[in-house]
Design an enzyme around this catalytic site. Structure first.
Site, mmCIF file in Angstrom:
data_model
loop_
_atom_site.group_PDB
_atom_site.id
_atom_site.type_symbol
_atom_site.label_atom_id
_atom_site.label_comp_id
_atom_site.label_asym_id
_atom_site.label_seq_id
_atom_site.Cartn_x
_atom_site.Cartn_y
_atom_site.Cartn_z
ATOM 1 N N CYS A 239 55.487 72.811 43.389
ATOM 2 C CA CYS A 239 56.280 73.357 44.488
ATOM 3 C C CYS A 239 55.645 74.666 44.917
ATOM 4 O O CYS A 239 54.470 74.698 45.258
ATOM 5 C CB CYS A 239 57.745 73.524 44.093
ATOM 6 S SG CYS A 239 58.027 74.591 42.682
ATOM 7 N N ARG A 244 61.246 74.449 41.285
ATOM 8 C CA ARG A 244 61.756 73.226 41.917
ATOM 9 C C ARG A 244 61.009 72.011 41.373
ATOM 10 O O ARG A 244 61.569 70.932 41.221
ATOM 11 C CB ARG A 244 61.604 73.312 43.446
ATOM 12 C CG ARG A 244 62.602 74.209 44.107
ATOM 13 C CD ARG A 244 62.329 74.346 45.604
ATOM 14 N NE ARG A 244 61.180 75.172 45.901
ATOM 15 C CZ ARG A 244 60.712 75.400 47.131
ATOM 16 N NH1 ARG A 244 61.280 74.837 48.166
ATOM 17 N NH2 ARG A 244 59.666 76.179 47.325
#
Lengths: 283, 331
Positions: A239, A244
């Site tokens: 990410c 994430r």
């Protein structure tokens, strides 16, 4: 209905409530918003600050084995404890914590499904401001398991050979290069775009509105059928700074049971700054 | 003006003399002013009025909801000297609540998204709020909600002995305020002639409350909501995709929802300032732009636009969107 590959790693808020006084269950809150823990947390939960406690302050890296041991010892966690992680933003940093605990070989670590928001929204769930009284332990971690982590050379090779799944879990605008980072984020890169060959599957596609993970069939359909992740191949997820992608790493490895999944935590803030590295833009 | 003791007469709305600031709060007897739009009205056959909510004592439409929610908490014994208020707010509700609460002897903690302009944050502090700034909109996910709403909820839940949370996004008092004041004011001020109501969407307390009241009186009243295009930065307003945060949104009360390019909000606000003499804020500019489309289309009627607040808090935001304002401001 089919089950998750490792259903035991996901706990309900009700399970957590029932085990609040279980001495072998240790709750740890890890949030994006580092103010949240102090404002109120689940009774007995310890809070980790991802900015100051889970990464090294000088060298860009995860904390060392010794630092991990010290952090867990001071948090009163033993190696045979069941560690339950939860946090805000649908468990972004809780998933990052999960990945870190697995790197250092903690045998029993789990996520509370729905995270902090689900607990907050349920009327029968209590929040407190008192920090738990901790009895320090002498925690011993395993040597780091680097099979869970991808570094630049491997990422370059995956991108070039296209023989593995490369998953970019950022928002479509970050992937296309329209923006370099979500608004307000300080960690950015010199250029916007994505690693050549990466598929864009935003992390949020894996969660329901209440923050819980989608059921197995839906996740399988999304990743394998709609987005073309080949479950027989190895996978690298990235990410912007690695949190994430930990979330998607968790989904692919523990909920869908893919064998070899790595989190590239250097992510776009590393790759997007590398001199000479090829990138793609679609904006 | 004075009686024989030298004391001024008690409250007199005619001469606008009040006993305390609470009496200045708007009501059917003491309505916020309505002024006709002349030069920016595209159809002479359409009577168009702006209801200037910045004439309320704390400077915005939010005075109404804040006062109603505060009275409700007081009435139920929910707040006292030890137990204050915590509220997620983008500014105006916080300013009203802080000023009202402090004038009544209570504390107010305002949880504010970071993107709110500094002028508003400082204004909250000046009005007496304790500020808690939260970084919002990280990488929006469905149903994630606002960081500020969640943090305020956390305070109310974890420190319930110290804080009560009115929660303007879910509190029906926010709607009731407009059923009891704004709706009847408009009805009386237009002598029942209103045909179009133009409002923006935030917590949706005003649209839901005013529409409920007016529909009861006159079912034919058209309710038009104007929303900014996605990615907007107009404080206090919400695009439909952001409306999940509000439990007060009732689509059935709205005839039309117009989406307007948010950049036009700033342009139209400037025009209101410079051609109508109304120092209106960006949300008013947005409402005017939407209204103009409807007026051009419908031609006849009596329309009321609810103008939430004035321009004074937004000079920096105006400069950001209208960089030509910079010209001539320094040697």
């Amino acid at each position: 209905m089919s089950e998750f590959a490792h259903p035991e790693v996901l706990l309900s808020t009700d399970w957590v409530k029932e085990h609040l006084n279980d001495p072998n269950v240790k709750l740890i809150e890890i949030d994006v918003d580092t103010q949240a823990y102090d404002a109120g947390h689940i009774p007995g939960a310890v809070g980790f600050n991802w900015q100051t406690q889970l990464q090294q302050p000088v060298q860009r890296d995860i904390i060392s084995k010794e630092e991990f041991e010290k952090l867990l010892s001071n948090s009163g966690v033993s190696r045979d404890d069941t560690v339950v992680l939860y946090g805000d933003n649908h468990n972004w940093f809780a998933a990052y914590g999960f990945w870190l605990f697995k790197i250092y070989g903690h045998p029993d670590v789990r996520l509370m499904d729905g995270g902090r928001q689900k607990w907050l929204d349920e009327e029968d769930k209590e929040l407190v401001t008192e920090k738990p009284r901790v009895t320090p332990t002498d925690y011993r971690a395993a040597d780091p398991d680097w099979t869970l982590r991808a570094f630049v050379p491997e990422v370059m090779e995956v991108s070039k050979k296209a023989d593995k799944n490369l998953v970019d879990v950022r928002s479509p605008d970050e992937y296309s290069g329209k923006v370099i980072a979500p608004p307000g984020m300080t960690e950015t890169a010199q250029r916007g775009g994505h690693i050549p060959g990466a598929k864009n599957i935003p992390w949020s596609s894996a969660v329901n509105k209440d923050g819980t993970f989608k059921p197995p069939e839906e996740l399988k359909k999304l990743y394998f059928e709609e987005k073309g992740v080949d479950p027989s191949k190895s996978t690298v997820a990235y990410c912007r700074i690695g949190e994430r992608s930990s979330h998607t790493w968790f989904v692919l490895k523990y909920l869908l049971g893919l064998n070899d999944v790595k989190n590239y935590d250097g992510s776009w803030t590393e790759y997007g700054n590398l001199i000479g590295a090829p990138i793609e833009k679609s904006a | 003006m004075s009686d024989s003791t030298g004391e001024m007469n008690a409250t007199n709305q005619q001469t606008r003399v009040y006993e305390d600031v609470f009496e200045m709060l708007p009501s059917e007897e003491n309505p916020s002013p309505m002024v006709r739009i002349n030069r920016l009205n595209p159809a002479a056959s359409f009577s168009l009025y702006a209801k200037l909510e910045w004439a309320n004592p704390f400077g915005s439409v939010k005075d109404r909801a804040a006062w109603q929610m505060l009275q409700d908490l007081e009435g139920r014994g929910e707040i006292n000297q030890d137990r204050g208020i915590v509220e997620p707010t983008s500014g105006n509700t916080g300013i009203s609540l802080a000023a009202l609460a402090r004038a009544r002897g209570y504390r107010l903690k305002a949880v504010v998204p970071n993107k709110v302009p500094k002028e508003k944050k400082l204004m909250l502090k000046i009005a007496g709020a304790e500020l808690e700034v939260v970084s919002d909109e990280l990488c929006p996910a469905p149903g994630l909600g606002d960081g500020s709403i969640n943090l305020a909820k956390t305070y109310a839940k974890a420190q319930g002995d110290r804080y009560a949370m009115p929660n303007q996004y879910e509190n029906y008092q926010n709607v009731a305020a407009h059923i009891q004041t704004t709706g009847p004011e408009i009805w009386r001020q237009t002598e029942g002639q209103i045909s179009h109501l133009f409002v923006s969407l935030g917590t949706c307390g005003s649209v839901t409350g005013i529409a409920k009241f007016l529909r009861e009186k006159k079912p034919s009243v058209k309710v038009i909501a104007i929303q900014p295009s996605e990615g907007h930065d107009i404080p206090g307003l919400r695009n439909l995709s952001q409306l999940e945060a509000s439990k007060l949104f009732d689509r059935s009360l709205i005839d039309e929802i117009l989406e307007i390019d948010f950049e036009l909000a700033y342009k139209r606000a400037l025009e209101l300032c410079q051609t109508e003499g109304l120092l209106a804020g960006p949300s008013c500019g947005l409402i005017l732009e939407g209204t103009r489309h409807v007026v051009e289309r419908d031609q006849g009627g009596c329309g009321v636009m609810v103008f939430p607040d004035n321009i004074f808090k937004y000079t920096a935001t105006m400069l950001k969107h209208l960089p030509e304002l910079e010209e001539g401001t320094s040697v």
